[in-house]
Motif scaffolding. Structure first.
Motif, PDB file in Angstrom:
ATOM      1  N   ARG A   1       0.836  -1.205   0.000  1.00  0.00           N
ATOM      2  CA  ARG A   1       0.000   0.000   0.000  1.00  0.00           C
ATOM      3  C   ARG A   1       0.875   1.261   0.000  1.00  0.00           C
ATOM      4  O   ARG A   1       0.583   2.234  -0.701  1.00  0.00           O
ATOM      5  CB  ARG A   1      -0.946  -0.008   1.201  1.00  0.00           C
ATOM      6  N   ALA A   2       1.967   1.235   0.775  1.00  0.00           N
ATOM      7  CA  ALA A   2       2.892   2.371   0.781  1.00  0.00           C
ATOM      8  C   ALA A   2       3.525   2.554  -0.599  1.00  0.00           C
ATOM      9  O   ALA A   2       3.690   3.690  -1.073  1.00  0.00           O
ATOM     10  CB  ALA A   2       3.961   2.175   1.851  1.00  0.00           C
TER      11      ALA A   2
ATOM     12  N   TYR B   1       2.138   1.667  -3.402  1.00  0.00           N
ATOM     13  CA  TYR B   1       1.051   2.179  -4.248  1.00  0.00           C
ATOM     14  C   TYR B   1       0.967   3.695  -4.100  1.00  0.00           C
ATOM     15  O   TYR B   1       0.925   4.429  -5.089  1.00  0.00           O
ATOM     16  CB  TYR B   1      -0.267   1.508  -3.850  1.00  0.00           C
ATOM     17  N   ASP B   2       0.954   4.164  -2.854  1.00  0.00           N
ATOM     18  CA  ASP B   2       0.868   5.604  -2.604  1.00  0.00           C
ATOM     19  C   ASP B   2       2.102   6.340  -3.104  1.00  0.00           C
ATOM     20  O   ASP B   2       2.010   7.483  -3.547  1.00  0.00           O
ATOM     21  CB  ASP B   2       0.660   5.872  -1.105  1.00  0.00           C
ATOM     22  N   ALA B   3       3.275   5.668  -3.041  1.00  0.00           N
ATOM     23  CA  ALA B   3       4.535   6.299  -3.443  1.00  0.00           C
ATOM     24  C   ALA B   3       4.717   6.379  -4.952  1.00  0.00           C
ATOM     25  O   ALA B   3       5.597   7.094  -5.428  1.00  0.00           O
ATOM     26  CB  ALA B   3       5.719   5.551  -2.824  1.00  0.00           C
TER      27      ALA B   3
ATOM     28  N   HIS C   1       0.413   3.829  -8.070  1.00  0.00           N
ATOM     29  CA  HIS C   1      -0.903   4.309  -8.522  1.00  0.00           C
ATOM     30  C   HIS C   1      -0.831   4.990  -9.893  1.00  0.00           C
ATOM     31  O   HIS C   1      -1.829   5.064 -10.593  1.00  0.00           O
ATOM     32  CB  HIS C   1      -1.492   5.279  -7.497  1.00  0.00           C
TER      33      HIS C   1
ATOM     34  N   LYS D   1      10.594   5.156  -8.700  1.00  0.00           N
ATOM     35  CA  LYS D   1       9.963   5.605  -7.452  1.00  0.00           C
ATOM     36  C   LYS D   1       9.813   4.452  -6.462  1.00  0.00           C
ATOM     37  O   LYS D   1      10.029   4.612  -5.261  1.00  0.00           O
ATOM     38  CB  LYS D   1       8.599   6.230  -7.729  1.00  0.00           C
TER      39      LYS D   1
ATOM     40  N   HIS E   1      11.608   4.225  -2.863  1.00  0.00           N
ATOM     41  CA  HIS E   1      10.849   4.047  -1.621  1.00  0.00           C
ATOM     42  C   HIS E   1      11.357   2.836  -0.846  1.00  0.00           C
ATOM     43  O   HIS E   1      11.504   2.892   0.382  1.00  0.00           O
ATOM     44  CB  HIS E   1       9.357   3.905  -1.911  1.00  0.00           C
TER      45      HIS E   1
ATOM     46  N   CYS F   1      13.004   2.872   3.064  1.00  0.00           N
ATOM     47  CA  CYS F   1      12.044   2.381   4.068  1.00  0.00           C
ATOM     48  C   CYS F   1      12.693   1.962   5.380  1.00  0.00           C
ATOM     49  O   CYS F   1      11.983   1.684   6.343  1.00  0.00           O
ATOM     50  CB  CYS F   1      11.181   1.255   3.496  1.00  0.00           C
TER      51      CYS F   1
ATOM     52  N   VAL G   1      -5.204  -3.623  -7.448  1.00  0.00           N
ATOM     53  CA  VAL G   1      -5.708  -2.386  -6.836  1.00  0.00           C
ATOM     54  C   VAL G   1      -6.833  -2.718  -5.853  1.00  0.00           C
ATOM     55  O   VAL G   1      -6.875  -2.180  -4.738  1.00  0.00           O
ATOM     56  CB  VAL G   1      -6.180  -1.387  -7.915  1.00  0.00           C
TER      57      VAL G   1
ATOM     58  N   LEU H   1      -5.505  -3.959  -2.606  1.00  0.00           N
ATOM     59  CA  LEU H   1      -4.876  -2.915  -1.797  1.00  0.00           C
ATOM     60  C   LEU H   1      -5.868  -1.933  -1.200  1.00  0.00           C
ATOM     61  O   LEU H   1      -5.666  -1.446  -0.086  1.00  0.00           O
ATOM     62  CB  LEU H   1      -3.852  -2.146  -2.633  1.00  0.00           C
ATOM     63  N   LEU H   2      -6.928  -1.607  -1.931  1.00  0.00           N
ATOM     64  CA  LEU H   2      -7.797  -0.507  -1.519  1.00  0.00           C
ATOM     65  C   LEU H   2      -9.095  -0.922  -0.849  1.00  0.00           C
ATOM     66  O   LEU H   2      -9.712  -0.114  -0.161  1.00  0.00           O
ATOM     67  CB  LEU H   2      -8.105   0.386  -2.724  1.00  0.00           C
TER      68      LEU H   2
END
Length: 196
Positions: free
Chosen positions: A72-73, A75-77, A80, A105, A109, A113, A163, A166-167
C-alpha cells in the motif's frame, strides 16, 4: 517466437529478501487449499495442535498485514501512476510495472524504508532464465499460454485485482469477487444460478 508490443512489456521487481518477513509463513497455506484439504478420517485435533495452528495462522496474518502495508505504501509512493502495475505472491512478492519512472519511485521508496530489502529485476512476460547461481525462479508466462496470447485482456485484469486487494476492505473485496465472477460468466449467457 511471439512478438510482444512495447506497451505490453513490463519489468518484474522480485523482492528476494526482506528482513523480518518470512516467505515460508506467507506460503504455508493457500486460499484455495481451505476448500480442498481435509483432515484424515478419524483424526482428532489436540489442544496443542489447535494452538499451533492458531499461532501459525496469527503469524501468517501478521506477515500478510506487513506485506499489505508495504504494498500500500508503494502504491501511494508511485504504483498508482502505472495503469498496468500488478503484484503477486509467488511466495516472494513480485511487482510488475510498465513505467520506468514508476519503477524508479518504487525502488527509491524501498531503499528509504529503513528495512533490508533485496530485489532482482527481469523482463515480463518472457523473462530470461535465471543465472545458474540464482536460487530464485523468474516468473513469467508460457509463450503459447492463454495469458501471453491475450495480454491486452489480462494486464488490466491483473491490475484491477491488485488495486482491489490494496484498496478494498474485506467485505468490499468479497463483493468484488462476486461481481468479478458474475461479469465473467454473464456475457457467456449463464444465469445467476448457473454462475454459482
Amino acid at each position: 517466437e511471439m512478438e510482444i508490443a512495447a506497451h505490453q512489456q513490463l519489468t518484474t521487481l522480485h523482492i528476494t529478501r526482506w528482513t523480518g518477513y518470512s516467505w515460508c509463513i506467507s506460503s504455508e497455506r493457500s486460499f484455495l487449499s481451505l476448500f480442498v484439504r481435509k483432515p484424515p478420517p478419524n483424526s482428532v485435533a489436540s489442544d496443542s495442535d489447535n494452538d499451533t495452528k492458531l499461532s501459525a495462522q496469527q503469524k501468517r496474518k501478521q506477515q500478510q498485514d506487513k506485506a499489505h502495508a508495504m504494498l500500500r505504501a508503494l502504491y501511494d509512493a508511485g504504483l498508482h501512476a502505472d495503469p498496468l502495475f500488478h503484484f503477486f505472491y509467488e511466495p516472494e512478492i513480485i511487482i510488475r510495472v510498465s513505467s520506468p519512472a514508476v519503477l524508479a519511485k518504487v525502488k527509491e521508496h524501498l531503499a528509504a524504508c529503513g528495512q533490508s530489502v533485496e530485489t532482482i529485476e527481469y523482463a515480463y512476460p518472457f523473462p530470461q532464465p535465471p543465472a545458474q547461481e540464482s536460487s530464485y525462479k523468474h516468473y513469467g508466462e508460457e509463450v503459447d499460454g492463454i495469458v501471453a496470447r491475450n495480454l491486452d485482456l489480462f494486464l488490466p485484469i491483473f491490475h484491477a485485482h491488485s488495486v482491489a486487494a490494496l484498496l478494498m476492505n474485506d467485505a468490499d473485496h468479497l463483493d468484488y469477487a462476486e461481481r468479478t465472477i458474475h461479469t465473467l460468466f454473464n456475457p457467456r449467457g449463464l444465469t445467476i444460478e448457473e454462475e454459482g
